[in-house]
Scaffold this motif. Structure first.
Motif, short mmCIF file in Angstrom:
data_model
loop_
_atom_site.label_atom_id
_atom_site.label_comp_id
_atom_site.label_asym_id
_atom_site.label_seq_id
_atom_site.Cartn_x
_atom_site.Cartn_y
_atom_site.Cartn_z
N TRP A 265 0.87 -1.36 0.15
CA TRP A 265 0.02 -0.06 0.09
C TRP A 265 0.94 1.36 -0.20
N PRO A 266 2.00 1.40 0.81
CA PRO A 266 2.57 2.55 0.65
C PRO A 266 3.40 2.89 -0.69
N VAL A 283 -9.01 8.89 1.71
CA VAL A 283 -9.92 8.25 2.72
C VAL A 283 -9.17 6.61 3.19
N VAL A 284 -9.00 6.37 4.11
CA VAL A 284 -8.18 5.00 4.49
C VAL A 284 -9.07 4.24 5.43
N PHE A 285 -9.25 3.03 5.16
CA PHE A 285 -9.87 2.18 6.11
C PHE A 285 -9.67 0.70 5.71
N LEU A 286 -8.81 0.20 7.02
CA LEU A 286 -8.04 -1.18 6.77
C LEU A 286 -7.72 -1.55 8.18
N GLY A 287 -7.34 -2.81 8.56
CA GLY A 287 -6.81 -3.25 9.51
C GLY A 287 -6.97 -4.68 9.87
N PRO A 288 -8.24 -5.48 9.62
CA PRO A 288 -8.38 -6.81 9.95
C PRO A 288 -7.32 -7.87 9.34
N ASN A 289 -6.82 -7.56 8.39
CA ASN A 289 -5.60 -8.30 7.84
C ASN A 289 -4.54 -8.18 8.56
N ASP A 290 -4.18 -7.42 9.50
CA ASP A 290 -3.03 -6.99 9.79
C ASP A 290 -2.36 -7.58 11.18
N PRO A 291 -3.45 -8.11 12.12
CA PRO A 291 -2.88 -8.35 13.62
C PRO A 291 -2.20 -9.65 13.56
N TRP A 292 -1.04 -9.77 12.85
CA TRP A 292 -0.27 -11.17 12.87
C TRP A 292 1.27 -10.88 12.69
N ALA A 293 2.00 -11.78 13.23
CA ALA A 293 3.43 -11.68 13.27
C ALA A 293 3.84 -11.40 11.68
N PHE A 294 4.90 -10.78 11.38
CA PHE A 294 5.57 -10.60 10.06
C PHE A 294 6.88 -10.28 10.24
N ALA A 295 7.73 -10.43 8.94
CA ALA A 295 9.11 -10.13 9.09
C ALA A 295 9.24 -8.68 8.78
N VAL A 296 9.82 -7.94 9.67
CA VAL A 296 10.15 -6.65 9.62
C VAL A 296 11.05 -6.28 8.26
N GLU A 297 12.27 -7.20 8.04
CA GLU A 297 13.01 -7.21 7.01
C GLU A 297 12.73 -8.50 6.13
N ALA A 316 5.56 2.74 10.95
CA ALA A 316 6.51 3.47 10.00
C ALA A 316 5.50 3.33 8.63
N ARG A 317 4.72 2.35 8.33
CA ARG A 317 3.96 1.81 7.18
C ARG A 317 2.85 2.87 7.43
N ILE A 318 2.32 3.21 8.49
CA ILE A 318 1.19 4.07 8.49
C ILE A 318 1.60 5.52 8.09
N ARG A 319 2.82 5.91 8.50
CA ARG A 319 3.47 7.36 8.54
C ARG A 319 3.71 7.41 7.01
N ALA A 320 4.09 6.10 6.14
CA ALA A 320 4.37 6.44 4.92
C ALA A 320 3.18 6.70 4.00
N LEU A 321 1.94 6.29 4.51
CA LEU A 321 0.65 6.63 3.79
C LEU A 321 0.36 8.12 3.86
N LEU A 322 0.50 8.33 5.10
CA LEU A 322 0.44 9.93 5.73
C LEU A 322 1.25 10.75 5.11
N ASP A 323 2.47 10.39 5.10
CA ASP A 323 3.45 11.46 4.70
C ASP A 323 3.36 11.69 3.12
N THR A 324 2.87 10.66 2.32
CA THR A 324 3.00 10.88 0.72
C THR A 324 1.46 11.82 0.87
N ALA A 325 0.51 11.68 1.46
CA ALA A 325 -0.42 12.71 1.30
C ALA A 325 -0.21 14.09 1.59
N ARG A 326 0.36 14.19 2.63
CA ARG A 326 0.96 15.52 3.25
C ARG A 326 1.74 15.98 2.20
N THR A 327 2.66 15.37 1.48
CA THR A 327 3.55 15.87 0.66
C THR A 327 2.73 16.34 -0.66
N HIS A 328 1.70 15.74 -0.99
CA HIS A 328 0.90 16.27 -2.12
C HIS A 328 -0.34 17.14 -1.81
#
Length: 438
Positions: A265-266, A283-297, A316-328
């Protein structure tokens, strides 16, 4: 001597022929399956990670050059297909432009619309909403907070900020707000980048404006998973039909921020803003697919859900979405996830909502409390809501998604935060919120 009759070979047993046919069919299917997995190994790997939240058991095969070749071929084919699709879109856009020019140059055609006004410089403050005027009187223009002394540029008390109730649930998008003129338009929160809230200010400081002004030259961008897939079409229909505002919906089921290898998504948001510079609201609406372990790298051990490493990466991934919107210079509306029927999933959503709230408020976006919109009392799951003194089902049986009635309630909450304004009125308000603009 009579001629001897040719001897016929003994017939093979029917059971043996059937077994050989089945064995051949199995071998063919196994070969086809192996080739498909070889070619689509990236998608198969991500499906495994997203489903079982661990590396696939054949991950070691990725070190083999022959195995890597299949993945490379698949990537090349995908890239060529995307390039073809991009060329087709460019051709379609060019054809539309040529047709528009021919139409406008035809005898008797109306004059071409004026060019959209340029974006205004960044605003460092949010205008306060105008006080309600007595009946029959025009409201007085509100003072620009940027021009007030620091002692006066204070946010409204919490009671005042929440004085405007949510739109009535029973209206169900049937009576959208009417566009306003420059003379009567209330101050709105312009969709621009804003400075960080001053120290000591409450987190809702940036939300004091209440609404986001958009006109026909602006575009709305919807980001999310299958929840957004149900909500976005209702909002888009009203924006297009009632106000002529374009929108773009890239919501995709089973996506989120936890597994960018499956859907990034970012990166998608960044590319979309680059392709559509007229986006003024995300407009953002997500979350139920995310509460699991994942590899940071990639290649690292999986970080446990809610661990410090997990939270750092997810923020950091949340901020990536927000920063892109703010930049534009786009405004942000983020819908929090409502209560879930499954208690474990619901607990995870409460944790994620706290991360969304912290990051969105820091970015001066707008948060929508989906529980409040859906009438989920005290954050508890309820499949029904009271609408026009009737019990209406708003959640489907999976305990995650919404009925059409629930989708419309959430769509109505989004529309309530959008103020459609005619172009001159919008430009006047943006100029007022940026007094230093020449």
């Amino acid at each position: 001597m009579p001629a001897s009759k040719p001897q016929t070979p003994p017939a093979r047993p029917a059971a043996s022929s059937l077994a050989q046919a089945l064995l051949g069919l199995f071998a063919t299917l196994a070969t086809v399956a192996a080739v498909l997995v070889w070619l689509m190994q990236g998608s198969v790997n991500e499906y495994w990670r997203q489903t079982y939240h661990q590396e696939p058991r054949w991950a070691a095969w990725s070190a083999w050059p022959a195995w890597q070749l299949g993945g490379q071929w698949q990537q090349d084919m995908t890239a060529k297909r995307q390039a073809w699709a991009d060329r087709w879109r460019q051709f379609d856009a060019h054809a539309a432009q040529v047709f528009s020019q021919l139409w406008q140059s035809a005898p008797g055609a109306s004059a071409a619309p004026s060019a959209a006004a340029p974006r205004q410089p960044i605003s460092a403050s949010t205008p306060e909403p105008a006080p309600v005027a007595p009946p029959g009187k025009r409201p007085a223009p509100a003072a620009n907070p940027a021009s007030l002394p620091a002692s006066q540029a204070q946010p409204r008390p919490a009671a005042q900020r929440t004085a405007s109730p949510e739109p009535a649930a029973g209206s169900m998008l049937e009576s959208p707000p009417e566009p306003v003129s420059a003379a009567t338009a209330p101050p709105v929160m312009a969709p621009t980048i804003m400075a960080a809230a001053p120290a000591g200010k409450p987190a809702t400081w940036a939300q004091a404006g209440g609404t986001i002004a958009l006109d026909k030259t602006d575009r709305v961008f919807f980001v999310g998973d299958s929840m957004m897939q149900g909500v976005a079409p209702h909002v888009r229909r009203i924006l297009t039909k009632e106000y002529g505002i374009d929108s773009l919906d890239l919501s995709k089921q089973s996506t989120g921020l936890a597994y960018p290898g499956f859907f990034d998504w970012p990166k998608t948001v960044q590319n979309t803003f680059a392709q559509h510079p007229d986006i003024r609201l995300m407009v953002v609406f997500l979350g139920p697919n995310d509460p699991w372990a994942f590899a940071v790298e990639k290649g690292q051990p999986y970080a446990k859900f809610k661990s410090e490493a997990w939270e750092t990466a997810y923020r950091a991934r949340i901020r990536a979405l927000l920063d892109t919107a703010r930049t534009h210079q786009a405004a942000i509306i983020w819908l929090q996830v409502p209560a879930m029927k499954n208690q474990k999933l619901d607990s995870g959503m409460q944790y994620l909502n706290s991360l969304y709230a912290a990051e969105v408020q820091t970015a001066h976006g707008m948060l929508i409390d989906s529980n409040q919109v859906l009438g989920q009392t005290e954050g508890r799951f309820n499949a029904y809501a009271d609408i026009d003194d009737k019990k209406v089902k708003i959640r489907i049986d999976d305990g995650v998604h919404f009925t059409v009635a629930g989708q419309k309630l959430l769509a109505q909450a989004i529309l309530a935060r959008i103020q459609p304004v005619a172009a001159p009125a919008l430009q006047a308000q943006r100029d007022a919120s940026n007094p230093e603009t020449p």
